[in-house]
Motif scaffolding. Structure first.
Motif, short mmCIF file in Angstrom:
data_model
loop_
_atom_site.label_atom_id
_atom_site.label_comp_id
_atom_site.label_asym_id
_atom_site.label_seq_id
_atom_site.Cartn_x
_atom_site.Cartn_y
_atom_site.Cartn_z
N TRP A 18 0.84 -1.21 0.00
CA TRP A 18 0.00 0.00 0.00
C TRP A 18 0.87 1.25 0.00
O TRP A 18 0.57 2.24 -0.68
CB TRP A 18 -0.91 0.03 1.22
N LEU A 21 1.87 1.95 -3.45
CA LEU A 21 0.76 2.42 -4.29
C LEU A 21 0.44 3.88 -4.02
O LEU A 21 0.23 4.67 -4.95
CB LEU A 21 -0.49 1.56 -4.04
N PHE A 22 0.39 4.26 -2.74
CA PHE A 22 0.05 5.65 -2.42
C PHE A 22 1.18 6.61 -2.81
O PHE A 22 0.93 7.69 -3.34
CB PHE A 22 -0.28 5.78 -0.93
N ALA A 25 1.33 7.56 -6.39
CA ALA A 25 0.32 8.55 -6.80
C ALA A 25 0.61 9.92 -6.18
O ALA A 25 -0.20 10.84 -6.33
CB ALA A 25 -1.06 8.07 -6.40
N TYR A 27 1.03 10.73 -2.87
CA TYR A 27 0.61 11.00 -1.48
C TYR A 27 1.81 10.92 -0.55
O TYR A 27 2.79 10.22 -0.84
CB TYR A 27 -0.45 9.98 -1.03
N GLY A 61 3.17 5.19 -11.47
CA GLY A 61 3.18 6.62 -11.20
C GLY A 61 4.09 7.39 -12.14
O GLY A 61 4.78 6.81 -12.97
N GLN A 68 9.58 8.84 -4.95
CA GLN A 68 8.53 8.07 -4.27
C GLN A 68 9.00 7.67 -2.88
O GLN A 68 8.26 7.78 -1.90
CB GLN A 68 8.15 6.83 -5.09
N TYR A 148 0.23 -4.44 -5.83
CA TYR A 148 0.90 -3.54 -6.79
C TYR A 148 0.55 -3.94 -8.24
O TYR A 148 0.59 -3.12 -9.13
CB TYR A 148 2.40 -3.61 -6.57
N ASN A 175 -7.96 7.21 -7.57
CA ASN A 175 -6.83 8.14 -7.72
C ASN A 175 -5.49 7.43 -7.76
O ASN A 175 -4.57 7.90 -8.42
CB ASN A 175 -6.77 9.10 -6.51
N ILE A 176 -5.36 6.33 -7.02
CA ILE A 176 -4.06 5.64 -7.03
C ILE A 176 -4.01 4.55 -8.11
O ILE A 176 -3.07 3.77 -8.16
CB ILE A 176 -3.70 5.07 -5.64
N GLN A 178 -6.14 1.99 -8.58
CA GLN A 178 -6.75 0.69 -8.30
C GLN A 178 -8.16 0.66 -8.88
O GLN A 178 -8.69 1.67 -9.31
CB GLN A 178 -6.74 0.40 -6.79
#
Ligand code: NAI
Length: 315
Positions: A18, A21-22, A25, A27, A61, A68, A148, A175-176, A178
């Motif tokens: 996770w 993934l965030f 994007a 975050y 991304g 990242q 992922y 947004n990410i 998924q």
């Protein structure tokens, strides 16, 4: 604009996925764990993994691996994690008592905007959120491993989860990158495991009754049904398989479906049926020895990376 913050509780296999993934994007991600050493390992593993993916051209991304990584930090304080978080993704081990204790602690710390989503594969959200004062802000967002490379996330509300919390989680998942599905109400096994268990039950029965070997029953999916299912669901598959679409399909084949379904027999007791389990384990280990599982998982992940690229061309 300042970055929105995501908190991750538990920095094991799924927590790290996770975090990636965030961060991909854009975050700001903070990870919390009860084990300091686990957080150190998580950061080291994330660094290796992000650079490995970048070298292979499979990084998600629009920002580089180093950027990242710079978006991910860690804390051993739960109050620090919760502060200003838009979303908290809970990824602690699958032990109900542990989750209940953690959600009671989170309940004391949450403010109005934060949604807490559990990665749980098995526990309905009411089991750990009932009676809490912030229960409207709690739900399940269940990923599939490896998250992922597999975009599905099952969003499961408890009876008291607010619509806003569901919508916020859905938008965040989109947004990410998924692909969320939202259940209208909680149910044991959610959707994925209910379907997966129906398949497992039938392949178990086919092996137990000596009709197919493990290799052959798995081939039915890997060389047959699974190829269609990588693109279409089972209902769209049916829709395409009759000249007049799905209604025509069930008119033509509904009788056959019911007749065959009536022959399935009882749900296998997969834990108690030691004879079948030993036979399935023996055959599976002949195909992939236990010491070869890591290598086979790497093949699976590489396949999923390539499949994700192919799927994009068809969307
Ligand atoms: P894991 O065992 O790899 O990681 C769990 C992490 O939680 C560890 O770092 C541990 O130190 C930490 N932890 C334990 N107690 C804690 C606490 N009270 N507060 C904060 N951190 C704590 O587990 P994994 O596989 O990542 O699973 C996490 C969740 O994700 C489970 O609910 C599981 O059902 C779910 N899940 C797992 C999948 C899988 O294939 N492993 C797939 C989909 C969901």
């Amino acid at each position: 604009m300042s970055r929105q913050k995501i908190g991750i509780v538990g920095s094991g296999l799924i927590g790290r996925a996770w975090a990636m993934l965030f961060a991909a994007a854009g975050y700001w991600v903070q990870m919390y764990d009860i084990l300091d050493t686990q957080l150190t390992t998580a950061l080291q593993e994330l660094e290796k993994e992000l650079h490995r993916l970048e070298e292979k051209g499979s990084l998600r991304g629009k920002i580089r691996a180093a950027e990242q990584l710079a978006l991910i930090d860690v804390t051993t304080k739960l109050d620090e994690l919760v502060k200003d978080a838009l979303h908290i993704q809970e990824c602690v081990p699958e032990v109900l008592q542990l989750k209940q204790t953690l959600y009671s602690q989170l309940d004391e710390l949450l403010d109005g905007i934060t949604v807490v989503a559990s990665s749980t594969s098995t526990f309905m959200p009411s089991l750990y959120s009932e009676g809490l004062s912030r229960k409207e802000q709690m739900l399940v967002a269940h990923p599939l491993n490896p998250p992922y490379f597999i975009p599905l996330v099952e969003i499961v509300p408890a009876p008291w989860t607010s619509k806003e919390a569901v919508e916020q989680t859905k938008s965040l998942m989109l947004n990410i990158g998924q692909r969320p599905v939202t259940l209208n109400r909680e149910i044991e096994g959610f959707a994925t495991n209910r379907i997966q268990y129906a398949i497992l039950n039938e392949v178990w029965r086919l092996v137990a009754s000596g009709i197919l070997t493990v290799a052959d029953v798995d081939r039915v999916l890997s060389q047959g049904l699974g190829l269609r299912y990588a693109l279409l669901g089972s209902l769209e598959t049916a829709h395409l398989n009759a000249p007049g679409g799905v209604a025509d399909y069930f008119h033509r084949f509904g009788g056959e479906i019911s007749a065959v379904s009536a022959t399935y027999g009882a749900t296998p007791n997969t834990r108690e049926d030691a004879v079948t389990l030993a036979e399935i384990a023996k055959q599976c280990e002949e195909l992939v020895p236990i010491e070869g599982l890591g290598e086979r998982r790497a093949v699976r992940d590489e396949f999923l990376i390539q499949l994700a690229k192919l799927k994009k061309q068809f969307e």
